[in-house]
Write an enzyme that holds these catalytic residues in place. Sequence first.
Site: not given
Length: 253
Positions: A28, A30-31, A45, A73, A76, A79, A196, A202, A204
Amino acid sequence: MSTDDASAPSDSHAGASRVPAHIAIIMDGNGRWANARGLPRAAGHERGVEALRRTVEAAGQIGVRYLTVYSFSTENWRRPASEVNALFGLLKTFIKKDLGRLKKEGVKIRVIGKRQGLPDDIAGLVERAERETADNADFYLNIAFNYGGREEIARASRRLAADVESGKLASENVTEDIFASYLDTVDMPDPDLLIRTSGEYRLSNFLLWQAAYSELVFFDVLWPDFDRSFLEKAVAIYSERERRFGAVSKGSA
Ligand code: IPE
Ligand code: IPE
Ligand code: MG
């Protein structure tokens, strides 16, 4: 010990062995990595794929046998289409570019998650990656793509219910082991360690069944910056943990 104690090893209060057999990673951040640099999210990404390559290599060298990574996921899909397309494109490129090398290196690829609804070209590449590496057994790379723990459990339940309906399985014989054999992770040990990145705490919807007794390690690092040193740190933290599986602590009187 009843057969339902399958998730616990025979020495159920043993401390964690030094190297976990199975590591699962929620890749988690990347953004945020891209945002911080004024780049489009897709650039984050792309760099995330580099981090994945480093991590697969490092995991093999450290002696890990199974690596399961969360790359898309079922949630996802919420998005923007452009980002979803970029993520699908990256999986395609990864398989096309890396399959030959991974195959030579003895890596067995499995893609877990919902296949139904995936574009044909992706589904075809995924099947090819699994088919071409089916005989490998040195290292197991599981890519969770279009994966959601609840979706996996619901899909497993549908198949199980169909087997009960057709008389192949008696409902009174449904144990934890039998149920697990309907999951996408059939024949794999549960993850010992779940990492994570990006400072979120979490799951997710990742490996909800399988992570029942995983040791959890969270790092603030954003996934594109993840490297071998973080993997080694996670393994070091893991090896200090005492896994009890519900039993009493070794040292307690
Ligand atoms: C993880 O990075 C990759 C996927 C979820 C596909 P994100 O894209 O979630 O990055 P952040 O959390 O927005 O920084
Ligand atoms: C989890 O990350 C999914 C993947 C890493 C593929 P998300 O970024 O989608 O999770 P949330 O939305 O922050 O919980
Ligand atoms: Mg995220």
